[in-house]
Scaffold this motif. Structure first.
Motif, mmCIF file in Angstrom:
data_model
loop_
_atom_site.group_PDB
_atom_site.id
_atom_site.type_symbol
_atom_site.label_atom_id
_atom_site.label_comp_id
_atom_site.label_asym_id
_atom_site.label_seq_id
_atom_site.Cartn_x
_atom_site.Cartn_y
_atom_site.Cartn_z
ATOM 1 N N GLY A 113 -18.141 -4.006 4.465
ATOM 2 C CA GLY A 113 -16.963 -3.169 4.618
ATOM 3 C C GLY A 113 -16.156 -3.600 5.822
ATOM 4 O O GLY A 113 -16.527 -4.523 6.549
ATOM 5 N N ILE A 114 -15.032 -2.913 6.029
ATOM 6 C CA ILE A 114 -14.133 -3.200 7.149
ATOM 7 C C ILE A 114 -13.954 -1.924 7.958
ATOM 8 O O ILE A 114 -13.776 -0.840 7.398
ATOM 9 C CB ILE A 114 -12.745 -3.671 6.646
ATOM 10 N N MET A 115 -13.997 -2.061 9.279
ATOM 11 C CA MET A 115 -13.693 -0.933 10.157
ATOM 12 C C MET A 115 -12.361 -1.204 10.837
ATOM 13 O O MET A 115 -12.142 -2.277 11.396
ATOM 14 C CB MET A 115 -14.788 -0.725 11.213
ATOM 15 N N VAL A 134 -3.407 2.629 12.342
ATOM 16 C CA VAL A 134 -2.921 2.967 11.004
ATOM 17 C C VAL A 134 -2.317 1.770 10.281
ATOM 18 O O VAL A 134 -2.208 1.774 9.054
ATOM 19 C CB VAL A 134 -1.903 4.128 11.044
ATOM 20 N N GLY A 135 -1.933 0.723 11.015
ATOM 21 C CA GLY A 135 -1.416 -0.473 10.364
ATOM 22 C C GLY A 135 -2.507 -1.327 9.761
ATOM 23 O O GLY A 135 -2.318 -1.966 8.716
ATOM 24 N N ALA A 136 -3.666 -1.363 10.412
ATOM 25 C CA ALA A 136 -4.775 -2.168 9.903
ATOM 26 C C ALA A 136 -5.322 -1.612 8.594
ATOM 27 O O ALA A 136 -5.864 -2.352 7.770
ATOM 28 C CB ALA A 136 -5.891 -2.235 10.951
ATOM 29 N N LEU A 137 -5.156 -0.305 8.386
ATOM 30 C CA LEU A 137 -5.680 0.334 7.174
ATOM 31 C C LEU A 137 -5.010 -0.215 5.914
ATOM 32 O O LEU A 137 -5.704 -0.731 5.021
ATOM 33 C CB LEU A 137 -5.507 1.850 7.301
ATOM 34 N N PRO A 138 -3.678 -0.183 5.778
ATOM 35 C CA PRO A 138 -3.074 -0.762 4.569
ATOM 36 C C PRO A 138 -3.227 -2.275 4.501
ATOM 37 O O PRO A 138 -3.295 -2.836 3.395
ATOM 38 C CB PRO A 138 -1.597 -0.360 4.675
ATOM 39 N N HIS A 194 -15.156 -1.367 1.233
ATOM 40 C CA HIS A 194 -15.367 -0.051 1.844
ATOM 41 C C HIS A 194 -14.693 -0.037 3.210
ATOM 42 O O HIS A 194 -14.815 -0.990 3.981
ATOM 43 C CB HIS A 194 -16.858 0.243 1.984
ATOM 44 N N LEU A 195 -14.008 1.049 3.514
ATOM 45 C CA LEU A 195 -13.237 1.132 4.754
ATOM 46 C C LEU A 195 -13.771 2.230 5.667
ATOM 47 O O LEU A 195 -14.077 3.338 5.211
ATOM 48 C CB LEU A 195 -11.761 1.395 4.430
ATOM 49 N N ALA A 205 -8.652 10.137 4.799
ATOM 50 C CA ALA A 205 -9.746 9.980 3.847
ATOM 51 C C ALA A 205 -9.484 10.785 2.578
ATOM 52 O O ALA A 205 -9.361 12.013 2.659
ATOM 53 C CB ALA A 205 -11.055 10.455 4.493
ATOM 54 N N PRO A 206 -9.477 10.096 1.418
ATOM 55 C CA PRO A 206 -9.524 8.648 1.278
ATOM 56 C C PRO A 206 -8.231 8.009 1.778
ATOM 57 O O PRO A 206 -7.274 8.726 1.984
ATOM 58 C CB PRO A 206 -9.695 8.466 -0.243
#
Length: 857
Positions: free
Chosen positions: A644-646, A650-654, A664-665, A683-684
């Motif tokens: 998964g990625i952590m 908020v920019g890294a999420l998209p 998985h985030l 979430a989600p």
């Protein structure tokens, strides 16, 4: 005429508001008494806030209210009521940091414009697009974003829209003048960690402006410092920045995609606001006419208003961001001491330019080992030198700075006292059976009429003349109006007291003012609809949010948490696995060498995955991810073996979702999760969220309980061990002798009592950590009771042995707590004493027990 961006000025007090408007601001930003990131400014109570909004609107100036602190679970209903009141008052926009507050605003007052505060740490295109999808109309970009990056952001966003991507256009706002923070805004916890005064709650104590000593040493087998020595640096204020000033290149910014230019300074005086806003206003207007060039007088006045030395900042790619020599106002250099007469206590000053101090001015005499300030009294002139009495002896060569100017203060007062608000009215007077009807027609074509409460009778002696009536109607003193023309059909045969005519005029002006202000406010039906929505939301804290100690471990309300470890080397990954962790968040350190970075990263993650065996390996992305990181990381996601990625912004999420929708985030603490609505906003897609380290146990319990009621609650985790990261900065700390950084060495900053570990990342950003190591091992029963799904240890920057022993002991603490024997407290105490020799600095519970200083319940 060239299109101009908005000029946005600070208004930390009613007086500063008047100054900003008089100086020509297009919009102002200000705060109420709660939920604003400048708690120590004068600010506005609810009554004065409503008056301020009305006052600004009469001048056609927009008002943006800051609601840009993090919101606790028990404050959600208060902030919801506050947002509704702001909407009702006619606020033009709210600036928000908390994602839960943003969700509230969208649900209750969807027509109230939202701006993403710089406290949201948005520093990439993906973050701006995320904000647009979340309903924000504007983003206040992080001060670390450059103009070139902004142009690239705009270009890429236009391309996406051209391809039919479902994303709204979002305005970009930047700071152009004022103080800079050392850390990325929203990610600074130094004041919070030192004294419980959180910048995320508007209470920053500005520890970045204090002196520090740079220390270097070796590391012991646990990563703790050995053989520390102070490094030979001339500078003492190692994390103090200069002030931003882009005035001389304002035309470059005007040509950019930026929508709004922001002046920092809600803690500054009205005089400062008047001078700085006025200079930028005149410059913008001249640029619009195509006839502008910076003037030495304006540059001098900006420096006299306040400066810590100026920099053009990250915005224009400056390399002189830091002002490590001193941290207070530097004023303007006007000369140096030529001689000192000890008998008379008199300094002879040779001026270096045309600026000469006057009586009442403030001066600072600055020399190595000496800083002396005075207010100018009697001034003498002799032999071409300025003669000044000084309270201390000053050496020849001492530099003299003008830090307070009475002439500039007078100029500021002239700006403030000038009235820029002039609303034209065309008046007409008619009579209906002797009763006057007074009508005002506005420039937009609308009209307002009032009917007198008196009748004018036929005059017995002297009728009132047309000139007398017109004279009374033109009296607009103290109002924002002026009369352009007056028409009346009057036979000059009636009489009325002048006082009655004055009252008629006042009644009209009051109605005109109310009509104009009403245009900025939402319709009453919309306000009632919003109020009904709020009532239906039921925002009171859930009944299960009692203090953690109310439920024993092993009871129905508690749960066993998983154990995760943050690691940045293969050695610490190995130690964490040997200690028995369930999950590793791996943020590999590659060093400053650019060559083959992607290959090295892929290989390290592959090796880490092999070490993890059955444990999960999550690739943790850095807290700060500018565009260059996404270009590097995006392609890697297709091949890396991580589970998964952590992400931590908020920019890294998209960006992660776009590159690998199937991954998985996970969310780290940089997302500042403080309430269940922020949980819901993330979430989600995030499956696990790390809750804010600034929450107390009571606040954690409330947030977890409320989040459990969501349709799809994520897992929730808390960092329970490690030196809390309190700053991440765009600055690369100068490390003597040649600026080379070896992560195997220990570096730190020392104040009077503490040592704050310091590390440089692969992008040469400086990370500073708390001097005391968080340790919640002995509070594991409370963690069970709160109902957290996981706890995490931070082994980054430490060693394999630290990771192994710390993980092993926390695994034991979890097992013992789950078992719940009568000797639990003693067993946990013994475990804590066993890990004490591993810790870096003293041990702290952080905010878990007492909370921040402003926590009331």
């Amino acid at each position: 005429m060239r299109r101009l961006p908005e000029l946005l000025a600070p208004a930390g007090s009613p007086e500063a508001l008047e100054a900003a408007i008089a100086a020509g601001a297009d919009a102002v930003y200000l705060s109420g008494k709660r939920f604003g990131a400048r708690k120590f400014a004068a600010n506005f109570d609810e009554t004065s806030l409503a008056r301020a909004i009305d006052y600004a609107h009469l001048a056609s100036v927009k008002v943006y209210v800051t609601v840009n602190t993090l919101i606790r679970e028990n404050e959600l209903s208060d902030v919801a009521e506050y947002l509704l009141r702001l909407y009702e008052m006619g606020t033009d926009a709210v600036l928000l940091q908390d994602l839960g507050a943003s969700l509230l605003a969208s649900r209750i007052v969807p027509e109230l414009e939202k701006h993403a505060s710089t406290q949201m740490t948005i520093h990439n295109r993906q973050g701006a697009l995320w904000a647009a999808r979340a309903g924000f109309k504007r983003v206040v970009l992080a001060r670390e974003v450059s103009l070139d990056e902004i142009k690239e952001m705009e270009r890429e966003m236009r391309q996406e829209q051209g391809k039919g991507a479902k994303s709204q256009r979002i305005g970009l706002e930047v700071f152009v003048h004022g103080a800079l923070c050392y850390s990325y805004s929203g990610q600074c916890l130094l004041s919070s960690a030192i004294g419980g005064r959180s910048g995320n709650r508007g209470m920053c104590a500005q520890p970045c402006r204090k002196p520090y000593v740079l220390l270097k040493g070796e590391k012991d087998p646990y990563g703790r410092p050995l053989s520390l020595s102070a490094q030979p640096l001339k500078e003492r204020f190692l994390i103090s920045t200069r002030d931003l000033c882009v005035y001389s290149h304002l035309d470059r910014i005007v040509r950019s995609p930026v929508e709004s230019l922001k002046i920092e300074g809600r803690m500054k005086s009205p005089e400062y606001v008047a001078i700085v806003t006025g200079i930028y206003r005149r410059a913008l207007d001249a640029i619009a006419r195509g006839k502008w060039s910076p003037t030495p007088e304006d540059e001098r006045d900006l420096a006299l208003a306040f400066n810590r030395d100026f920099t053009q900042g990250h915005l224009l790619g400056a390399r002189d961001i830091m002002g490590r020599e001193m941290s207070d106002n530097r004023g303007v250099l006007i000369g140096s001491v030529a001689a000192f007469d000890a008998q008379r206590g008199e300094a002879a000053v040779r001026l270096s330019g045309p600026l000469c101090p006057e009586k009442g001015d403030g001066l600072v005499f600055l020399a190595p080992g000496q800083e002396m300030g005075l207010v100018v009294g009697k001034i003498g002139h002799k032999d071409g030198l300025l003669r000044l009495m000084t309270p201390e002896r000053v050496r020849p060569g001492t530099k003299v700075y003008l830090t307070g100017s009475t002439a500039l203060a007078k100029k500021a007062q002239e700006i403030i006292s000038s009235t820029k608000t002039q609303i034209a009215l065309d008046l007409s007077i008619t009579w209906q059976e002797g009763t006057p009807l007074l009508q005002a027609r506005l420039e937009d074509g609308s009209s307002v009429q009032v009917k007198a409460e008196f009748r004018m009778e036929k005059a017995k002696n002297q009728p009132i003349t047309r000139q007398q009536i017109e004279s009374q109607m033109r009296r607009m003193g103290g109002t924002p109006f002026f009369v352009r023309k007056i028409s009346m059909d009057y036979a000059e045969d009636l009489f009325a007291p002048l006082g009655a005519l004055n009252q008629l005029r006042r009644d009209l002006l009051e109605k005109v003012q109310e009509t104009l202000q009403e245009k900025w406010r939402p319709a009453k039906e919309k306000v009632e609809r919003a109020r009904d929505t709020l009532k239906d939301m039921k925002l009171s804290a859930p009944s299960s949010s009692a203090a953690p100690s109310s439920a024993p471990p092993g009871s129905a309300g508690s749960r066993r948490p998983s154990l995760a470890v943050y690691a940045d080397s293969l050695e610490t990954v190995r130690g964490a696995i040997e200690g028995g962790c369930n999950r590793v968040y791996f943020e590999p350190v590659l060093g400053w060498e650019e060559k083959d970075r992607a290959i090295k990263t892929e290989k390290m993650i592959e090796e880490a995955k092999a070490i993890c065996r059955d444990a999960q390996l999550i690739w943790k992305w850095p807290k700060i991810t500018h565009a260059d990181f996404f270009k590097f990381a995006g392609p890697l996601l297709a091949v890396v073996m991580a589970d998964g990625i952590m992400v931590e912004n908020v920019g890294a999420l998209p960006a992660a979702m776009d590159a690998r929708p199937d991954k998985h985030l996970y969310g780290a603490s940089g997302l500042n999760v403080c309430n269940h609505l922020t949980v819901q906003a993330l979430a989600p897609p995030l499956e696990l969220l790390t809750l804010s380290p600034e929450l107390s146990a009571r606040q954690l319990a409330r947030t977890v309980a409320a989040s459990r009621l969501l349709p799809k609650p994520p897992r929730m985790e808390l960092m329970v061990q490690g030196n809390l990261e309190v700053m991440v900065a765009g600055d690369c700390m100068p490390l003597p002798p040649k600026g080379k950084y070896d992560p195997k060495e220990f570096w730190g900053l020392q104040d009077m009592r503490r040592i704050f570990p310091l590390r440089l990342d692969d992008n040469k950003r400086t990370h500073i950590f708390n001097s005391a190591e968080t340790c919640l091992l002995d509070l594991m029963p409370d963690i069970f009771t709160i109902g957290l799904d996981g706890v995490a240890l931070d082994a980054r920057g430490r060693t394999q042995e630290y990771a192994r022993q710390m993980t092993e002991n926390y695994r034991k603490a979890i097992d013992l707590t789950e078992k719940g024997d009568g000797t639990l407290q003693k067993d946990l105490y013994d475990l804590k004493e066993a890990i004490r020799p591993l810790t870096l600095g003293s041990i702290t519970h952080g905010h878990f027990i007492k909370g921040l200083k402003d926590e009331l319940s």
